[in-house]
Write a protein that holds these residues in place. Sequence first.
Motif, mmCIF file in Angstrom:
data_model
loop_
_atom_site.group_PDB
_atom_site.id
_atom_site.type_symbol
_atom_site.label_atom_id
_atom_site.label_comp_id
_atom_site.label_asym_id
_atom_site.label_seq_id
_atom_site.Cartn_x
_atom_site.Cartn_y
_atom_site.Cartn_z
ATOM 1 N N SER A 26 0.829 -1.211 0.000
ATOM 2 C CA SER A 26 0.000 0.000 0.000
ATOM 3 C C SER A 26 0.861 1.258 0.000
ATOM 4 C CB SER A 26 -0.915 0.001 1.233
ATOM 5 O OG SER A 26 -0.139 -0.017 2.423
ATOM 6 N N GLU A 27 2.174 1.097 0.126
ATOM 7 C CA GLU A 27 3.043 2.263 0.154
ATOM 8 C C GLU A 27 3.244 2.817 -1.256
ATOM 9 O OE1 GLU A 27 6.422 0.353 2.536
ATOM 10 O OE2 GLU A 27 6.329 2.385 3.363
ATOM 11 N N LEU A 28 3.547 4.101 -1.326
ATOM 12 C CA LEU A 28 3.982 4.703 -2.581
ATOM 13 C C LEU A 28 5.416 4.234 -2.872
ATOM 14 C CD1 LEU A 28 2.718 8.355 -2.047
ATOM 15 C CD2 LEU A 28 1.772 6.662 -3.628
ATOM 16 N N PRO A 29 5.815 4.199 -4.153
ATOM 17 C CA PRO A 29 7.163 3.728 -4.499
ATOM 18 C C PRO A 29 8.224 4.801 -4.213
ATOM 19 C CG PRO A 29 6.003 4.353 -6.481
ATOM 20 C CD PRO A 29 5.007 4.478 -5.355
ATOM 21 N N TRP A 30 8.371 5.155 -2.933
ATOM 22 C CA TRP A 30 9.309 6.218 -2.598
ATOM 23 C C TRP A 30 10.752 5.694 -2.688
ATOM 24 C CZ3 TRP A 30 11.675 4.942 2.145
ATOM 25 C CH2 TRP A 30 10.963 4.067 2.984
ATOM 26 N N ILE A 31 11.653 6.645 -2.619
ATOM 27 C CA ILE A 31 13.070 6.354 -2.834
ATOM 28 C C ILE A 31 13.742 6.102 -1.483
ATOM 29 C CG2 ILE A 31 15.222 7.146 -3.887
ATOM 30 C CD1 ILE A 31 12.958 6.949 -5.868
#
Lengths: 155, 130
Positions: B24-29
């Motif tokens: 459910s997380e955004l594909p952050w860096i």
Amino acid sequence: MNITAGSIGVLTLSNVLANANVQSTTAVTVPFIQDLTLDTTAGTQTYNVLDNSAAKTFTTTNTNQISLNMLVDEATFFGDGSNAERVANVGLLGSSINKDRVHFELAFEGTDTGGRSVTGSGFISGLAPVLNMENAVITSPMTIVIDGQITNTTV
Amino acid sequence: MSKRSDLLTQLTSSLSGSNVSVSSELPWITGSEPLYVQNMKVLYLDEEQISQDILFTTLDSHEVVSNVSTINGYLQVDAKNQPGDIANVVSNVLSAKSVISGVVSKQSDYETEITSDKITYTFEYRFTDT
């Protein structure tokens, strides 16, 4: 005449002559008009004379009509079934089916007093609603076939 | 609920039991790499992007506007030894678009890119409404 000022090309319809003006609160204002044409084509009669190498011409009777394209508004197109104003009651479609005479005022400069307008009466024709998944809204042309002469006036 | 939330719910259901899970997380860096590179065989959905186009303008200053929503999804797996059900996974990810309602158009497609021994699937969902 600047069309970017908004509220240009206001067309109001009524079955009662006295109500057919753009400032009326009872007349039906046709909403969501995309484009509108007032056609006042005159008939012509051409004849030749012995002393002129070019044909001579004079105009005869006019054939007048208003043609437009609009986004279909449900209440205006189909009628609300309860309004005392017949055009609002039966809608544009009902007026066409019943061949009701409609009186109109077409204002070229909005609804303010003094703006240029044209009045007349005729019959609604040419309704052809198009349902198209490409556009997601329903559009339709409409023609008012004008009976008799139109009047160049002001609001 | 947002379109991203609806897609996540549908994907979590349709990919359960497969070799790929859904985050459910955004594909952050993290560090210098996005999460889907750090965590292979996990599908990440990006935030919804919306663009507006004017379909019609009218003489009474009315505008009919078309909204196009775009959501990207990312999945990375081993290119030398892909999961045995990768074809089903890709098919389920693409068909998840059907869960979105109230739109005129639903489209989905994907493309792949191989870097070293990794293959990255980038999915794109496009929804149009007025």
